[in-house]
Design a protein around this motif. Structure first.
Motif, PDB file in Angstrom:
ATOM      1  N   ASN A   5      40.341  36.104  38.091  1.00 54.37           N
ATOM      2  CA  ASN A   5      39.189  36.620  38.828  1.00 54.37           C
ATOM      3  C   ASN A   5      39.634  37.195  40.160  1.00 54.37           C
ATOM      4  OD1 ASN A   5      37.812  35.523  36.708  1.00 54.37           O
ATOM      5  ND2 ASN A   5      36.549  34.164  37.922  1.00 54.37           N
ATOM      6  N   GLY A   6      40.519  36.490  40.866  1.00 56.06           N
ATOM      7  CA  GLY A   6      41.014  36.978  42.144  1.00 56.06           C
ATOM      8  C   GLY A   6      41.803  38.252  41.985  1.00 56.06           C
ATOM      9  N   VAL A   7      42.588  38.346  40.922  1.00 58.26           N
ATOM     10  CA  VAL A   7      43.374  39.549  40.663  1.00 58.26           C
ATOM     11  C   VAL A   7      42.437  40.720  40.387  1.00 58.26           C
ATOM     12  CG1 VAL A   7      44.989  40.655  39.054  1.00 58.26           C
ATOM     13  CG2 VAL A   7      45.435  38.344  39.871  1.00 58.26           C
ATOM     14  N   LEU A   8      41.427  40.502  39.596  1.00 54.78           N
ATOM     15  CA  LEU A   8      40.479  41.571  39.282  1.00 54.78           C
ATOM     16  C   LEU A   8      39.858  42.127  40.557  1.00 54.78           C
ATOM     17  CD1 LEU A   8      38.703  43.282  37.314  1.00 54.78           C
ATOM     18  CD2 LEU A   8      37.077  41.391  37.413  1.00 54.78           C
ATOM     19  N   GLY A   9      39.362  41.270  41.405  1.00 56.75           N
ATOM     20  CA  GLY A   9      38.740  41.710  42.645  1.00 56.75           C
ATOM     21  C   GLY A   9      39.695  42.470  43.538  1.00 56.75           C
ATOM     22  N   LYS A  10      40.908  41.944  43.656  1.00 54.04           N
ATOM     23  CA  LYS A  10      41.921  42.590  44.497  1.00 54.04           C
ATOM     24  C   LYS A  10      42.289  43.964  43.944  1.00 54.04           C
ATOM     25  CE  LYS A  10      46.613  42.047  46.175  1.00 54.04           C
ATOM     26  NZ  LYS A  10      47.909  41.518  45.882  1.00 54.04           N
ATOM     27  N   ARG A  11      42.520  44.037  42.639  1.00 54.62           N
ATOM     28  CA  ARG A  11      42.913  45.315  42.028  1.00 54.62           C
ATOM     29  C   ARG A  11      41.776  46.331  42.075  1.00 54.62           C
ATOM     30  NH1 ARG A  11      47.214  43.454  37.347  1.00 54.62           N
ATOM     31  NH2 ARG A  11      48.794  42.901  38.903  1.00 54.62           N
ATOM     32  N   VAL A  37      29.403  45.292  42.019  1.00 52.03           N
ATOM     33  CA  VAL A  37      30.799  45.620  42.343  1.00 52.03           C
ATOM     34  C   VAL A  37      31.289  44.696  43.449  1.00 52.03           C
ATOM     35  CG1 VAL A  37      32.363  47.391  43.235  1.00 52.03           C
ATOM     36  CG2 VAL A  37      30.598  48.016  41.580  1.00 52.03           C
ATOM     37  N   GLY A  38      30.458  44.466  44.469  1.00 51.71           N
ATOM     38  CA  GLY A  38      30.820  43.541  45.543  1.00 51.71           C
ATOM     39  C   GLY A  38      31.088  42.143  45.011  1.00 51.71           C
ATOM     40  N   GLY A  39      30.302  41.720  44.036  1.00 47.00           N
ATOM     41  CA  GLY A  39      30.510  40.404  43.425  1.00 47.00           C
ATOM     42  C   GLY A  39      31.841  40.309  42.700  1.00 47.00           C
ATOM     43  N   TYR A  40      32.255  41.405  42.050  1.00 46.38           N
ATOM     44  CA  TYR A  40      33.557  41.416  41.381  1.00 46.38           C
ATOM     45  C   TYR A  40      34.673  41.298  42.411  1.00 46.38           C
ATOM     46  CZ  TYR A  40      30.951  43.659  37.492  1.00 46.38           C
ATOM     47  OH  TYR A  40      30.057  43.974  36.508  1.00 46.38           O
ATOM     48  N   GLU A  41      34.539  42.040  43.511  1.00 42.77           N
ATOM     49  CA  GLU A  41      35.601  42.095  44.504  1.00 42.77           C
ATOM     50  C   GLU A  41      35.673  40.857  45.396  1.00 42.77           C
ATOM     51  OE1 GLU A  41      35.735  46.949  45.036  1.00 42.77           O
ATOM     52  OE2 GLU A  41      35.401  45.692  46.809  1.00 42.77           O
ATOM     53  N   LYS A  42      34.540  40.335  45.812  1.00 37.48           N
ATOM     54  CA  LYS A  42      34.537  39.286  46.836  1.00 37.48           C
ATOM     55  C   LYS A  42      34.242  37.891  46.310  1.00 37.48           C
ATOM     56  CE  LYS A  42      33.262  42.549  50.392  1.00 37.48           C
ATOM     57  NZ  LYS A  42      32.164  43.242  50.990  1.00 37.48           N
ATOM     58  N   MET A  43      33.489  37.803  45.211  1.00 35.34           N
ATOM     59  CA  MET A  43      33.051  36.495  44.740  1.00 35.34           C
ATOM     60  C   MET A  43      33.757  36.057  43.463  1.00 35.34           C
ATOM     61  SD  MET A  43      29.014  36.948  45.586  1.00 35.34           S
ATOM     62  CE  MET A  43      28.601  35.323  44.995  1.00 35.34           C
ATOM     63  N   GLY A  44      34.599  36.924  42.922  1.00 30.40           N
ATOM     64  CA  GLY A  44      35.312  36.563  41.709  1.00 30.40           C
ATOM     65  C   GLY A  44      34.486  36.652  40.449  1.00 30.40           C
ATOM     66  N   ASN A  45      33.333  37.308  40.524  1.00 30.97           N
ATOM     67  CA  ASN A  45      32.535  37.496  39.312  1.00 30.97           C
ATOM     68  C   ASN A  45      33.321  38.356  38.324  1.00 30.97           C
ATOM     69  OD1 ASN A  45      30.564  36.130  40.708  1.00 30.97           O
ATOM     70  ND2 ASN A  45      29.327  37.935  41.111  1.00 30.97           N
TER      71      ASN A  45
END
Length: 122
Positions: A5-11, A37-45
């Protein structure tokens, strides 16, 4: 938050920065809300597979790259380069690096050139 999840948000954030697009612009391209999109990047969704595929296609990377399974940005669909000259392959690579807006400009210019060539051949 899992490692993937962290990798996804970072990438996702890195890919957006490379194209100089906002969360809203990406959201519009993949048909989700900016908050998503913010949830993917910052919250690990984690997006569902359909959205992951849209993101991968938009950025010309693999889903495996997005989720951190691999570190190479292998595009979803590689153009077979055995039929391309080095110059043609470089042009395609350069085109893929353009912002979506510039890709649209290029496509329109290419369409006009093809129309002109068609008229000339008749």
């Amino acid at each position: 938050m899992s490692k993937q999840n962290g990798v996804l948000g970072k990438r996702l954030k890195e890919l957006r920065a490379e194209k100089s697009i906002s969360q809203q612009e990406l959201a519009d391209k993949i048909f989700v809300a900016q908050q998503t999109v913010g949830g993917y990047e910052k919250m690990g969704n984690v997006p569902d597979i359909e959205i992951l595929i849209r993101i991968a296609r938009y950025f010309h990377v693999s889903v495996d790259y997005l989720i951190g399974a691999v570190d190479e940005r292998t595009p979803i669909t590689d153009i077979s380069t055995h039929d391309l000259t080095a110059s043609e392959a470089q042009h395609i690579e350069n085109l893929r690096k353009l912002s979506p807006e510039l890709q649209d400009v290029f496509k329109k210019a290419s369409d006009e050139i093809n129309k002109f060539a068609d008229k000339k051949d008749k």
